[in-house]
Write a protein that holds these residues in place. Structure first.
Motif, PDB file in Angstrom:
ATOM      1  N   UNK A 135       0.834  -1.205   0.000  1.00 11.69           N
ATOM      2  CA  UNK A 135       0.000   0.000   0.000  1.00 11.69           C
ATOM      3  C   UNK A 135       0.870   1.257   0.000  1.00 11.69           C
ATOM      4  N   UNK A 136       0.274   2.356  -0.448  1.00  9.71           N
ATOM      5  CA  UNK A 136       1.019   3.609  -0.545  1.00  9.71           C
ATOM      6  C   UNK A 136       1.343   4.168   0.843  1.00  9.71           C
ATOM      7  N   UNK A 137       2.520   4.794   0.933  1.00  7.11           N
ATOM      8  CA  UNK A 137       3.031   5.263   2.209  1.00  7.11           C
ATOM      9  C   UNK A 137       3.053   6.790   2.274  1.00  7.11           C
ATOM     10  N   UNK A 138       2.929   7.302   3.494  1.00  2.00           N
ATOM     11  CA  UNK A 138       3.115   8.724   3.771  1.00  2.00           C
ATOM     12  C   UNK A 138       4.618   8.994   3.871  1.00  2.00           C
ATOM     13  N   UNK A 143      -3.053   9.529   4.559  1.00  2.00           N
ATOM     14  CA  UNK A 143      -4.372   8.912   4.711  1.00  2.00           C
ATOM     15  C   UNK A 143      -5.404   9.787   3.977  1.00  2.00           C
ATOM     16  N   UNK A 144      -6.354   9.183   3.213  1.00  2.00           N
ATOM     17  CA  UNK A 144      -6.777   7.775   3.242  1.00  2.00           C
ATOM     18  C   UNK A 144      -6.172   6.886   2.153  1.00  2.00           C
ATOM     19  N   UNK A 145      -5.067   7.285   1.526  1.00  2.00           N
ATOM     20  CA  UNK A 145      -4.483   6.458   0.466  1.00  2.00           C
ATOM     21  C   UNK A 145      -4.238   5.012   0.904  1.00  2.00           C
ATOM     22  N   UNK A 177      -3.745  -0.828  12.792  1.00  2.00           N
ATOM     23  CA  UNK A 177      -4.702   0.277  12.648  1.00  2.00           C
ATOM     24  C   UNK A 177      -5.404   0.199  11.297  1.00  2.00           C
ATOM     25  N   UNK A 178      -4.632  -0.077  10.240  1.00  2.00           N
ATOM     26  CA  UNK A 178      -5.213  -0.158   8.907  1.00  2.00           C
ATOM     27  C   UNK A 178      -6.175  -1.333   8.782  1.00  2.00           C
ATOM     28  N   UNK A 179      -5.829  -2.470   9.401  1.00  4.40           N
ATOM     29  CA  UNK A 179      -6.719  -3.629   9.356  1.00  4.40           C
ATOM     30  C   UNK A 179      -8.045  -3.330  10.053  1.00  4.40           C
ATOM     31  N   UNK A 180      -7.976  -2.678  11.210  1.00  5.91           N
ATOM     32  CA  UNK A 180      -9.207  -2.323  11.921  1.00  5.91           C
ATOM     33  C   UNK A 180     -10.001  -1.274  11.155  1.00  5.91           C
ATOM     34  N   UNK A 181      -9.313  -0.313  10.558  1.00 12.42           N
ATOM     35  CA  UNK A 181      -9.993   0.711   9.764  1.00 12.42           C
ATOM     36  C   UNK A 181     -10.652   0.079   8.549  1.00 12.42           C
ATOM     37  N   UNK A 182      -9.976  -0.891   7.938  1.00 10.55           N
ATOM     38  CA  UNK A 182     -10.569  -1.613   6.813  1.00 10.55           C
ATOM     39  C   UNK A 182     -11.844  -2.330   7.237  1.00 10.55           C
ATOM     40  N   UNK A 183     -11.830  -2.948   8.413  1.00 13.30           N
ATOM     41  CA  UNK A 183     -13.029  -3.630   8.895  1.00 13.30           C
ATOM     42  C   UNK A 183     -14.191  -2.650   9.021  1.00 13.30           C
ATOM     43  N   UNK A 184     -13.912  -1.446   9.554  1.00 12.25           N
ATOM     44  CA  UNK A 184     -14.956  -0.441   9.651  1.00 12.25           C
ATOM     45  C   UNK A 184     -15.450   0.016   8.293  1.00 12.25           C
ATOM     46  N   UNK A 238      -2.551  17.199   5.423  1.00 17.53           N
ATOM     47  CA  UNK A 238      -3.219  18.486   5.652  1.00 17.53           C
ATOM     48  C   UNK A 238      -4.588  18.353   6.308  1.00 17.53           C
ATOM     49  N   UNK A 239      -5.254  17.218   6.123  1.00 14.76           N
ATOM     50  CA  UNK A 239      -6.605  17.042   6.675  1.00 14.76           C
ATOM     51  C   UNK A 239      -6.598  16.918   8.191  1.00 14.76           C
ATOM     52  N   UNK A 240      -5.452  16.636   8.792  1.00 18.19           N
ATOM     53  CA  UNK A 240      -5.381  16.496  10.245  1.00 18.19           C
ATOM     54  C   UNK A 240      -6.043  15.227  10.734  1.00 18.19           C
ATOM     55  N   UNK A 241      -6.414  15.243  12.011  1.00 13.20           N
ATOM     56  CA  UNK A 241      -6.953  14.038  12.655  1.00 13.20           C
ATOM     57  C   UNK A 241      -8.478  13.981  12.649  1.00 13.20           C
ATOM     58  N   UNK A 242      -9.124  14.797  11.840  1.00 15.05           N
ATOM     59  CA  UNK A 242     -10.580  14.910  11.896  1.00 15.05           C
ATOM     60  C   UNK A 242     -11.312  13.820  11.119  1.00 15.05           C
ATOM     61  N   UNK A 243     -10.626  13.084  10.249  1.00 13.20           N
ATOM     62  CA  UNK A 243     -11.286  12.025   9.480  1.00 13.20           C
ATOM     63  C   UNK A 243     -11.825  10.976  10.452  1.00 13.20           C
ATOM     64  N   UNK A 244     -13.132  10.760  10.486  1.00 15.72           N
ATOM     65  CA  UNK A 244     -13.697   9.804  11.468  1.00 15.72           C
ATOM     66  C   UNK A 244     -13.206   8.374  11.265  1.00 15.72           C
ATOM     67  N   UNK A 245     -12.706   8.068  10.086  1.00 14.42           N
ATOM     68  CA  UNK A 245     -12.218   6.709   9.845  1.00 14.42           C
ATOM     69  C   UNK A 245     -10.942   6.413  10.629  1.00 14.42           C
ATOM     70  N   UNK A 246     -10.259   7.448  11.092  1.00 11.28           N
ATOM     71  CA  UNK A 246      -9.051   7.263  11.891  1.00 11.28           C
ATOM     72  C   UNK A 246      -9.361   6.879  13.333  1.00 11.28           C
ATOM     73  N   UNK A 247     -10.545   7.233  13.790  1.00 12.95           N
ATOM     74  CA  UNK A 247     -10.877   7.142  15.218  1.00 12.95           C
ATOM     75  C   UNK A 247     -11.462   5.769  15.540  1.00 12.95           C
ATOM     76  N   UNK A 248     -10.611   4.821  15.846  1.00 13.17           N
ATOM     77  CA  UNK A 248     -11.084   3.464  16.092  1.00 13.17           C
ATOM     78  C   UNK A 248     -11.857   3.339  17.400  1.00 13.17           C
TER      79      UNK A 248
END
Length: 343
Positions: A135-138, A143-145, A177-184, A238-248
């Protein structure tokens, strides 16, 4: 079990030689690229052998009408017949099940190659092929790439006839984290749910609030919460931590499949893993949390030398077999103490 002599020796060496360096890793793009090059070069020194095959995968997905390309590798136990679907296999070849493994590395370093000690062990102990997407890296691709690439890999398995009931999604650290985010995301988008989820030392909270509070009392010989926070700023972009998909920890976790979480007793991310297990249990999910006494972050990588790591991987294989037993018939767990990989 009590911490082994080998585990104490390795933890002590890392605490003295690696942790001070990790604590001071600067959180800027240049340092990340340097670290990435060093890690990739070191991965080329891995010992190879004959117990598993490593099959490259690169599908641009042109025939399927576009979407994100799927790149990575299959790690396949030898003697299990054809390669998985789409992995340079004869026409029509397919697998009744698979493990989709998302490697760790803080979303900024590492690759499928670096995590072959874990993926080869999973393949050998479960008898299932393991798909490890690149997968693509920072910071080049924040994120969300990575999530888009993980979803593409999951869809790719489904499109090739691997039943969702035979797929286990797994990952370590940032890959956890990515595996759990994928599940969501699977739940939110209405895709069929996988059979189970395995998380090794997951980086649950990218804001690092829990791990920062635990930093002073944790005896983690490897991970620094302060360094992780610096890296996280590059991951979210730039989007910061506001993306709800980050918040497990605030995810609804509706219709979540069974989950196994393994975390080291000494690692700074332990409070995050415990908080995630509490959130999953509160939502009604079947979650098994294992805290391995005296162990460090992603100790499972050392399954060739640590008895605790070998035992943890056997438990992970047990879990995989238990959640896929109705749809996948796999061979009995192999008992080789040192799985090797062959490119």
């Amino acid at each position: 079990m009590d911490q082994s002599v080998r585990s104490r020796a390795i933890s002590g060496a890392l605490r003295l030689g690696v942790h001070p360096f990790m604590h001071r890793v600067p959180g800027h793009a240049g340092s990340i690229r340097t670290a990435r090059s060093a890690v990739d070069a070191a991965s080329l020194l891995m010992r190879t052998g004959s117990r598993v095959r490593v099959v490259p995968l690169h599908d641009p997905r042109i025939e399927s009408g576009g979407g994100h390309p799927v790149k990575g590798e299959w790690v396949v136990p030898r003697g299990t017949g054809d390669a998985p679907a789409g992995a340079s296999a004869p026409a029509g070849a397919s697998a009744p099940g698979a493990i989709l493994y998302l490697h760790g590395g803080g979303y900024v370093v590492c690759s499928p190659r670096t995590h072959r000690p874990i993926t080869s062990r999973l393949a050998l102990d479960t008898g299932l092929p393991v798909l490890v997407p690149r997968y693509r890296l920072a910071p080049e691709h924040p994120f969300p790439a990575p999530l888009e690439d993980a979803v593409a890999a999951y869809r790719w398995l489904l499109d090739r006839g691997v039943p969702a009931s035979g797929i286990v999604v797994a990952g370590d650290s940032a890959g956890g984290h990515l595996a759990a985010t994928l599940a969501g995301e699977i739940c939110r988008t209405g895709l069929p749910s996988p059979a189970g989820i395995v998380l090794f030392s997951p980086w649950v909270d990218l804001t690092c609030e829990l791990s920062t509070r635990a930093q002073r009392r944790a005896r983690d010989p490897y991970i620094s919460a302060y360094a992780a926070r610096r890296v996280a700023r590059l991951v979210v972009g730039p989007a910061g931590f506001d993306d709800p998909r980050l918040a497990l920890l605030t995810c609804a976790w509706t219709d979540t499949p069974p989950v196994l979480i393994q975390v080291g007793g000494d690692e700074v991310l332990r409070p995050e893993a415990e908080a995630l297990a509490d959130a999953l249990t509160a939502a009604g999910a079947d979650c098994e949390l294992q805290v391995w006494k005296g162990q460090m972050h992603v100790f499972q990588m050392l399954n060739r030398v640590l008895p605790e790591a070998r035992a943890a991987m056997r438990d992970a294989a047990r879990f995989v077999r238990s959640v896929t037993v109705q749809s996948v018939t796999v061979p009995a767990a192999r008992t080789s103490e040192e799985p090797e990989v062959a490119a």
